[in-house]
Design a protein around this motif. Structure first.
Motif, short mmCIF file in Angstrom:
data_model
loop_
_atom_site.label_atom_id
_atom_site.label_comp_id
_atom_site.label_asym_id
_atom_site.label_seq_id
_atom_site.Cartn_x
_atom_site.Cartn_y
_atom_site.Cartn_z
N ILE A 167 0.82 -1.21 0.00
CA ILE A 167 0.00 0.00 0.00
C ILE A 167 0.86 1.26 0.00
CG2 ILE A 167 -1.73 1.31 1.28
CD1 ILE A 167 -2.81 -1.47 2.17
N SER A 168 1.85 1.30 0.85
CA SER A 168 2.71 2.50 0.93
C SER A 168 3.52 2.73 -0.34
CB SER A 168 3.66 2.39 2.12
OG SER A 168 2.90 2.39 3.32
N THR A 169 3.67 1.70 -1.16
CA THR A 169 4.44 1.84 -2.39
C THR A 169 3.56 2.06 -3.62
OG1 THR A 169 4.52 -0.55 -2.80
CG2 THR A 169 6.30 0.40 -1.46
N LEU A 170 2.24 2.17 -3.42
CA LEU A 170 1.36 2.46 -4.54
C LEU A 170 1.70 3.84 -5.11
CD1 LEU A 170 -2.04 1.21 -3.06
CD2 LEU A 170 -0.81 0.21 -4.99
N PRO A 171 1.43 4.07 -6.38
CA PRO A 171 1.78 5.36 -6.99
C PRO A 171 1.13 6.54 -6.28
CG PRO A 171 1.01 3.79 -8.65
CD PRO A 171 0.79 3.16 -7.32
N HIS A 172 1.93 7.55 -6.01
CA HIS A 172 1.50 8.85 -5.51
C HIS A 172 1.01 8.86 -4.07
CE1 HIS A 172 1.93 10.01 -9.68
NE2 HIS A 172 1.11 9.02 -10.00
N VAL A 173 1.26 7.81 -3.28
CA VAL A 173 0.83 7.80 -1.88
C VAL A 173 1.71 8.74 -1.07
CG1 VAL A 173 0.66 6.40 0.23
CG2 VAL A 173 -0.17 5.50 -1.96
N ALA A 174 1.07 9.67 -0.37
CA ALA A 174 1.78 10.60 0.51
C ALA A 174 1.76 10.08 1.94
CB ALA A 174 1.16 11.99 0.45
N SER A 175 0.58 9.59 2.40
CA SER A 175 0.47 9.09 3.76
C SER A 175 -0.75 8.18 3.89
CB SER A 175 0.35 10.24 4.76
OG SER A 175 -0.86 10.95 4.55
N THR A 176 -0.73 7.39 4.95
CA THR A 176 -1.85 6.50 5.25
C THR A 176 -2.20 6.60 6.73
OG1 THR A 176 -0.44 4.60 5.76
CG2 THR A 176 -1.15 4.84 3.46
N SER A 177 -3.40 6.22 7.05
CA SER A 177 -3.84 6.14 8.44
C SER A 177 -4.74 4.91 8.54
CB SER A 177 -4.60 7.41 8.81
OG SER A 177 -4.93 7.39 10.18
N THR A 178 -4.48 4.06 9.52
CA THR A 178 -5.16 2.77 9.63
C THR A 178 -6.15 2.75 10.78
OG1 THR A 178 -3.28 1.58 8.70
CG2 THR A 178 -4.80 0.29 10.06
N PHE A 179 -7.30 2.10 10.52
CA PHE A 179 -8.31 1.85 11.53
C PHE A 179 -8.62 0.36 11.47
CE2 PHE A 179 -8.71 6.06 9.88
CZ PHE A 179 -8.82 6.85 11.01
N VAL A 180 -8.46 -0.34 12.59
CA VAL A 180 -8.69 -1.79 12.63
C VAL A 180 -10.12 -2.05 13.08
CG1 VAL A 180 -8.01 -3.97 13.69
CG2 VAL A 180 -6.27 -2.29 13.05
N ALA A 181 -10.84 -2.87 12.33
CA ALA A 181 -12.21 -3.24 12.67
C ALA A 181 -12.19 -4.31 13.75
CB ALA A 181 -12.94 -3.75 11.45
N MET A 182 -13.01 -4.13 14.77
CA MET A 182 -13.11 -5.11 15.84
C MET A 182 -14.20 -6.13 15.55
SD MET A 182 -12.31 -2.62 19.12
CE MET A 182 -13.79 -3.05 19.87
N GLU A 183 -15.26 -5.71 14.85
CA GLU A 183 -16.37 -6.60 14.56
C GLU A 183 -17.15 -6.04 13.37
OE1 GLU A 183 -20.44 -8.24 16.75
OE2 GLU A 183 -19.17 -6.81 17.79
N ALA A 184 -17.57 -6.92 12.48
CA ALA A 184 -18.45 -6.52 11.38
C ALA A 184 -19.88 -6.62 11.88
CB ALA A 184 -18.24 -7.41 10.17
N VAL A 185 -20.57 -5.50 11.97
CA VAL A 185 -21.93 -5.48 12.46
C VAL A 185 -22.91 -5.75 11.32
CG1 VAL A 185 -23.69 -4.03 13.56
CG2 VAL A 185 -21.30 -3.89 14.30
N LYS A 186 -22.59 -5.24 10.10
CA LYS A 186 -23.44 -5.48 8.94
C LYS A 186 -22.58 -5.44 7.69
CE LYS A 186 -27.41 -3.88 6.36
NZ LYS A 186 -28.43 -2.87 6.16
N GLU A 187 -22.65 -6.51 6.90
CA GLU A 187 -21.99 -6.57 5.62
C GLU A 187 -22.94 -7.25 4.64
OE1 GLU A 187 -17.23 -6.74 6.17
OE2 GLU A 187 -18.26 -8.65 6.40
N THR A 188 -23.57 -6.45 3.77
CA THR A 188 -24.50 -7.01 2.81
C THR A 188 -24.33 -6.30 1.49
OG1 THR A 188 -26.24 -5.42 3.36
CG2 THR A 188 -26.26 -7.50 4.56
N GLY A 189 -24.92 -6.86 0.46
CA GLY A 189 -24.98 -6.19 -0.83
C GLY A 189 -26.16 -5.24 -0.85
#
Length: 156
Positions: free
Chosen positions: A129-151
């Motif tokens: 991810i950090s080596t993708l073209p034109h990336v200046a910075s990233t910030s990560t958020f880790v999910a603890m639980e998926a409450v809803k994942e649907t189409g």
């Protein structure tokens, strides 16, 4: 919600298929209240017109050991069209990226990354991810639980 190109039968077809893409045409016809032939014709038209983009199996990532989910805000150094196209093309090549969205915010993209562990995620972040073209910075958020994942199921 009103969809001008879709009558109530088309909307019913889409709603049913969004929950069960393997339903038989006969069962679909019965559920929407039409005979099999017009239902099949409507189904073909919805596919041809792009309302139905395809069919696929929903794989359970947890059963595959891919239970670590992180959301990554990505800020780019350059947001001109060429840079965006280069970033988009590179993102499409990475299997660990489950979703990627261009965002109207103080960052440019939100990525959903799925890996087996935090250590694997750290490697993906550092080496990919950090080596993708034109990336200046990233910030990560880790999910603890998926409450809803649907189409798409809501507005139909």
């Amino acid at each position: 919600m009103d969809f001008p190109d879709l009558d109530r039968f088309d909307q019913a077809i889409l709603k049913i298929l969004s929950g069960d893409g393997r339903i038989s045409v006969a069962d679909l016809a019965r559920r929407i209240g039409l005979s099999k032939s017009p239902t099949q014709a409507r189904l073909r038209r919805l596919e041809k017109e792009g309302f139905i983009a395809g069919y696929r199996a929903l794989i359970d990532p947890i059963r595959l050991g891919l239970d670590h989910v992180a959301f990554v805000e990505v800020r780019l150094k350059d947001t001109r069209e060429k840079a965006l196209a280069e970033f988009n093309a590179a993102v499409r090549q990475l299997g660990e990226i489950e979703q990627a969205h261009m965002i109207a915010s103080n960052f440019d993209y939100l990525l959903k990354i799925r890996t087996q562990s935090m250590s694997q995620y750290r490697a993906v972040l550092a080496e990919k991810i950090s080596t993708l073209p034109h990336v200046a910075s990233t910030s990560t958020f880790v999910a603890m639980e998926a409450v809803k994942e649907t189409g798409l199921q809501g507005p139909l």
